[in-house]
Motif scaffolding. Sequence first.
Motif, mmCIF file in Angstrom:
data_model
loop_
_atom_site.group_PDB
_atom_site.id
_atom_site.type_symbol
_atom_site.label_atom_id
_atom_site.label_comp_id
_atom_site.label_asym_id
_atom_site.label_seq_id
_atom_site.Cartn_x
_atom_site.Cartn_y
_atom_site.Cartn_z
ATOM 1 N N MET A 1 0.903 -1.293 -0.358
ATOM 2 C CA MET A 1 0.024 0.005 -0.094
ATOM 3 C C MET A 1 0.966 1.030 0.123
ATOM 4 N N THR A 2 0.458 2.434 -0.861
ATOM 5 C CA THR A 2 1.126 3.519 -0.751
ATOM 6 C C THR A 2 0.320 4.569 -0.561
ATOM 7 N N TRP A 3 0.491 5.232 0.339
ATOM 8 C CA TRP A 3 -0.313 6.154 1.034
ATOM 9 C C TRP A 3 0.276 7.512 0.470
ATOM 10 N N HIS A 4 -0.790 8.472 -0.066
ATOM 11 C CA HIS A 4 -0.513 9.749 -0.349
ATOM 12 C C HIS A 4 -1.059 10.929 0.487
ATOM 13 N N ARG A 5 -0.367 11.844 0.806
ATOM 14 C CA ARG A 5 -0.971 13.215 1.645
ATOM 15 C C ARG A 5 -1.788 13.985 0.813
ATOM 16 N N ILE A 6 -2.808 14.178 1.376
ATOM 17 C CA ILE A 6 -3.667 15.139 0.356
ATOM 18 C C ILE A 6 -4.241 16.300 0.824
ATOM 19 N N ALA A 7 -4.106 16.597 2.151
ATOM 20 C CA ALA A 7 -4.579 17.540 2.954
ATOM 21 C C ALA A 7 -4.001 17.596 4.354
ATOM 22 N N SER A 8 -4.195 18.609 5.221
ATOM 23 C CA SER A 8 -4.071 18.488 6.568
ATOM 24 C C SER A 8 -5.259 18.474 7.172
ATOM 25 N N LEU A 9 -5.148 17.765 8.304
ATOM 26 C CA LEU A 9 -6.502 17.646 9.055
ATOM 27 C C LEU A 9 -7.506 18.673 9.164
ATOM 28 N N HIS A 10 -6.896 20.139 9.297
ATOM 29 C CA HIS A 10 -7.700 21.009 9.683
ATOM 30 C C HIS A 10 -7.949 21.927 8.351
ATOM 31 N N GLU A 11 -7.463 21.494 7.432
ATOM 32 C CA GLU A 11 -7.587 22.324 5.988
ATOM 33 C C GLU A 11 -8.813 22.073 5.547
ATOM 34 N N VAL A 12 -9.592 21.109 5.508
ATOM 35 C CA VAL A 12 -10.902 20.984 5.246
ATOM 36 C C VAL A 12 -12.095 20.751 6.272
ATOM 37 N N GLY A 86 -15.347 5.216 -7.796
ATOM 38 C CA GLY A 86 -14.267 4.661 -6.885
ATOM 39 C C GLY A 86 -14.392 5.379 -5.782
ATOM 40 N N VAL A 87 -14.070 4.846 -4.398
ATOM 41 C CA VAL A 87 -13.707 5.357 -3.076
ATOM 42 C C VAL A 87 -12.478 4.618 -2.535
ATOM 43 N N TYR A 88 -11.793 5.698 -1.541
ATOM 44 C CA TYR A 88 -10.660 5.366 -1.426
ATOM 45 C C TYR A 88 -10.445 5.479 0.406
ATOM 46 N N GLN A 89 -9.575 4.669 0.713
ATOM 47 C CA GLN A 89 -9.255 4.597 2.408
ATOM 48 C C GLN A 89 -8.556 5.595 2.615
ATOM 49 N N GLY A 94 -0.400 12.070 12.160
ATOM 50 C CA GLY A 94 -0.226 13.486 12.801
ATOM 51 C C GLY A 94 -1.209 14.413 12.279
ATOM 52 N N ASP A 95 -0.939 15.432 11.584
ATOM 53 C CA ASP A 95 -1.658 16.291 11.056
ATOM 54 C C ASP A 95 -2.172 16.127 9.593
ATOM 55 N N ASP A 96 -1.626 15.127 9.073
ATOM 56 C CA ASP A 96 -1.825 14.751 7.658
ATOM 57 C C ASP A 96 -3.165 14.063 7.548
ATOM 58 N N VAL A 97 -3.853 14.150 6.340
ATOM 59 C CA VAL A 97 -5.026 13.177 5.813
ATOM 60 C C VAL A 97 -4.182 12.233 4.559
ATOM 61 N N LEU A 98 -4.000 11.116 4.758
ATOM 62 C CA LEU A 98 -3.515 10.310 3.565
ATOM 63 C C LEU A 98 -4.677 9.551 3.079
ATOM 64 N N VAL A 99 -4.178 9.167 1.524
ATOM 65 C CA VAL A 99 -5.289 8.444 0.844
ATOM 66 C C VAL A 99 -4.430 7.538 0.146
ATOM 67 N N GLU A 100 -5.087 6.060 0.043
ATOM 68 C CA GLU A 100 -4.419 5.043 -0.699
ATOM 69 C C GLU A 100 -5.375 4.864 -1.968
ATOM 70 N N LEU A 101 -4.615 4.933 -2.985
ATOM 71 C CA LEU A 101 -5.282 5.026 -4.344
ATOM 72 C C LEU A 101 -6.008 3.773 -4.733
ATOM 73 N N GLU A 102 -5.741 2.694 -4.006
ATOM 74 C CA GLU A 102 -6.524 1.366 -4.444
ATOM 75 C C GLU A 102 -7.947 1.647 -3.986
ATOM 76 N N ASN A 103 -8.644 1.578 -4.929
ATOM 77 C CA ASN A 103 -10.176 1.546 -4.526
ATOM 78 C C ASN A 103 -10.710 0.531 -3.453
ATOM 79 N N VAL A 104 -11.433 1.227 -2.624
ATOM 80 C CA VAL A 104 -11.658 0.283 -1.520
ATOM 81 C C VAL A 104 -12.550 -1.084 -1.918
#
Length: 118
Positions: A1-12, A86-89, A94-104
Amino acid sequence: MTWHRIASLHEVEPGQRKVVQIEGKELALLHTDRGLWCIDFRCPHTGGPLGEGIIAEDEIICPLHKWKFQLCDGTHNRGTACEPAGVYQLRAEGDDVLVELENVKASSDNASHPAPRQ
Ligand code: FES
């Protein structure tokens, strides 16, 4: 699994959304009153802007033809008319929101709820 940072927790903030592009995928990060969700920005029906849809509890309503998609697994209310969205995990680190691009739906450890609760 590869996780990608897409936002900070308080950004959205609750009620807001963010559109991100990662590795050629256009995704919508949605913060609802039930947590954070990540779904394909483009609708699997005919490519409408699903990520801009109205959110009603656990569903998002595509603005183009009003189909309803479940945020937890991308299924819709039109039977076998087309593939689910497609929905993603997501997870928080920490303060980062990470996504895994493999479809749930394609994941072997299929999460029942992809959103980190706050
Ligand atoms: S493009 Fe989304 S319901 Fe038709």
